[in-house]
Write a protein that holds these residues in place. Structure first.
Motif, PDB file in Angstrom:
ATOM      1  N   TRP A  28       0.838  -1.203   0.000  1.00 55.78           N
ATOM      2  CA  TRP A  28       0.000   0.000   0.000  1.00 55.78           C
ATOM      3  C   TRP A  28       0.872   1.252   0.000  1.00 55.78           C
ATOM      4  O   TRP A  28       0.623   2.197  -0.763  1.00 55.78           O
ATOM      5  CB  TRP A  28      -0.943   0.012   1.208  1.00 55.78           C
ATOM      6  N   ASN A  32       0.864   4.199  -2.867  1.00 54.65           N
ATOM      7  CA  ASN A  32       0.222   5.474  -2.539  1.00 54.65           C
ATOM      8  C   ASN A  32       1.154   6.583  -2.085  1.00 54.65           C
ATOM      9  O   ASN A  32       0.799   7.754  -2.161  1.00 54.65           O
ATOM     10  CB  ASN A  32      -0.836   5.249  -1.456  1.00 54.65           C
ATOM     11  N   TRP A  66      -6.859   7.836   6.890  1.00 61.36           N
ATOM     12  CA  TRP A  66      -6.919   6.710   5.957  1.00 61.36           C
ATOM     13  C   TRP A  66      -8.290   6.051   6.063  1.00 61.36           C
ATOM     14  O   TRP A  66      -8.568   5.305   6.999  1.00 61.36           O
ATOM     15  CB  TRP A  66      -5.831   5.689   6.249  1.00 61.36           C
ATOM     16  N   GLY A  69     -10.889   1.971   1.388  1.00 63.05           N
ATOM     17  CA  GLY A  69     -11.013   2.103  -0.054  1.00 63.05           C
ATOM     18  C   GLY A  69     -12.141   1.212  -0.551  1.00 63.05           C
ATOM     19  O   GLY A  69     -12.905   0.646   0.241  1.00 63.05           O
ATOM     20  N   TYR A  77     -10.478  -6.495  -1.187  1.00 55.83           N
ATOM     21  CA  TYR A  77      -9.917  -5.243  -1.682  1.00 55.83           C
ATOM     22  C   TYR A  77      -8.570  -5.520  -2.327  1.00 55.83           C
ATOM     23  O   TYR A  77      -7.942  -6.544  -2.077  1.00 55.83           O
ATOM     24  CB  TYR A  77      -9.737  -4.236  -0.544  1.00 55.83           C
ATOM     25  N   THR A  81      -5.361  -0.192  -3.111  1.00 56.62           N
ATOM     26  CA  THR A  81      -6.501   0.685  -2.844  1.00 56.62           C
ATOM     27  C   THR A  81      -7.202   0.336  -1.535  1.00 56.62           C
ATOM     28  O   THR A  81      -8.357   0.710  -1.324  1.00 56.62           O
ATOM     29  CB  THR A  81      -7.522   0.625  -4.002  1.00 56.62           C
ATOM     30  N   TYR A  83      -6.842   1.541   1.372  1.00 55.06           N
ATOM     31  CA  TYR A  83      -7.222   2.788   2.037  1.00 55.06           C
ATOM     32  C   TYR A  83      -7.110   3.952   1.058  1.00 55.06           C
ATOM     33  O   TYR A  83      -6.402   3.872   0.060  1.00 55.06           O
ATOM     34  CB  TYR A  83      -6.311   3.083   3.241  1.00 55.06           C
ATOM     35  N   VAL A  84      -7.805   5.039   1.382  1.00 55.08           N
ATOM     36  CA  VAL A  84      -7.694   6.288   0.636  1.00 55.08           C
ATOM     37  C   VAL A  84      -7.217   7.328   1.641  1.00 55.08           C
ATOM     38  O   VAL A  84      -7.857   7.545   2.667  1.00 55.08           O
ATOM     39  CB  VAL A  84      -9.059   6.713   0.036  1.00 55.08           C
ATOM     40  N   CYS A  85      -6.080   7.934   1.357  1.00 61.95           N
ATOM     41  CA  CYS A  85      -5.489   8.915   2.275  1.00 61.95           C
ATOM     42  C   CYS A  85      -5.981  10.320   1.920  1.00 61.95           C
ATOM     43  O   CYS A  85      -5.790  10.784   0.799  1.00 61.95           O
ATOM     44  CB  CYS A  85      -3.963   8.854   2.189  1.00 61.95           C
ATOM     45  N   SER A  86      -6.571  10.993   2.889  1.00 59.90           N
ATOM     46  CA  SER A  86      -7.079  12.348   2.643  1.00 59.90           C
ATOM     47  C   SER A  86      -5.953  13.373   2.531  1.00 59.90           C
ATOM     48  O   SER A  86      -6.180  14.484   2.078  1.00 59.90           O
ATOM     49  CB  SER A  86      -8.039  12.765   3.754  1.00 59.90           C
ATOM     50  N   GLN A  88      -2.989  12.737   0.835  1.00 63.33           N
ATOM     51  CA  GLN A  88      -2.119  12.421  -0.300  1.00 63.33           C
ATOM     52  C   GLN A  88      -2.132  13.566  -1.298  1.00 63.33           C
ATOM     53  O   GLN A  88      -3.178  14.025  -1.735  1.00 63.33           O
ATOM     54  CB  GLN A  88      -2.569  11.121  -0.978  1.00 63.33           C
ATOM     55  N   PRO A 100     -10.364  13.530  -1.441  1.00 68.77           N
ATOM     56  CA  PRO A 100     -11.522  12.652  -1.269  1.00 68.77           C
ATOM     57  C   PRO A 100     -12.355  13.068  -0.062  1.00 68.77           C
ATOM     58  O   PRO A 100     -11.836  13.592   0.908  1.00 68.77           O
ATOM     59  CB  PRO A 100     -10.896  11.277  -1.057  1.00 68.77           C
TER      60      PRO A 100
END
Length: 130
Positions: A28, A32, A66, A69, A77, A81, A83-86, A88, A100
């Motif tokens: 990950w 990312n 995080w 995702g 998953y 993807t 997690y989505v990091c706010s 990044q 996001p």
């Protein structure tokens, strides 16, 4: 976000492991953080100035920045993807993307969908390659 924010970010972090093993974590991070501005100091050899969120994840906590995702209905998953990091942010200005919206967070203004491509009045291809 700077390394000085570490103590505050650690207090806010959820006390659950972020990754099930090192392979999952590094997959990950590689996907990312490789072009994120917050990890640029680490890539330049200044390890102590890197992203504090990675350090929090490596000590066994999950940063609040995080969010989960995409998942299949079965909960599966992809490692890249997970997690989505706010936080990044790409180093390359031509790859800017909207921040996001995290779960439970409201937007100040609604986002409009991307406009459809405009038709070419002259017909044919709109490419002006030479």
């Amino acid at each position: 976000m700077t390394p000085e924010d570490y103590d505050t970010l650690e207090v806010e972090a959820v006390d659950v492991p972020t990754f099930s093993n090192a392979d999952e974590g590094y997959a990950w991070i590689d996907a990312n953080c490789a072009t994120c501005v917050h990890e640029q100091p680490t890539r330049e050899g200044r390890d102590g100035d890197g992203c504090p969120l990675i350090l929090i994840a490596l000590i066994g906590k999950r940063p609040r920045q995080w969010a989960d995702g995409p998942r299949t209905p079965e909960g599966l998953y992809a490692r890249a993807t997970q997690y989505v990091c706010s936080e990044q942010r790409s180093e390359r200005a031509d790859e800017l993307r909207p921040v996001p919206v995290m779960a439970g967070q409201e937007e100040l203004l609604p986002r409009e969908p991307a406009a459809p491509p405009r038709p070419n009045p002259g017909g044919g291809s709109s490419c002006r390659c030479s």
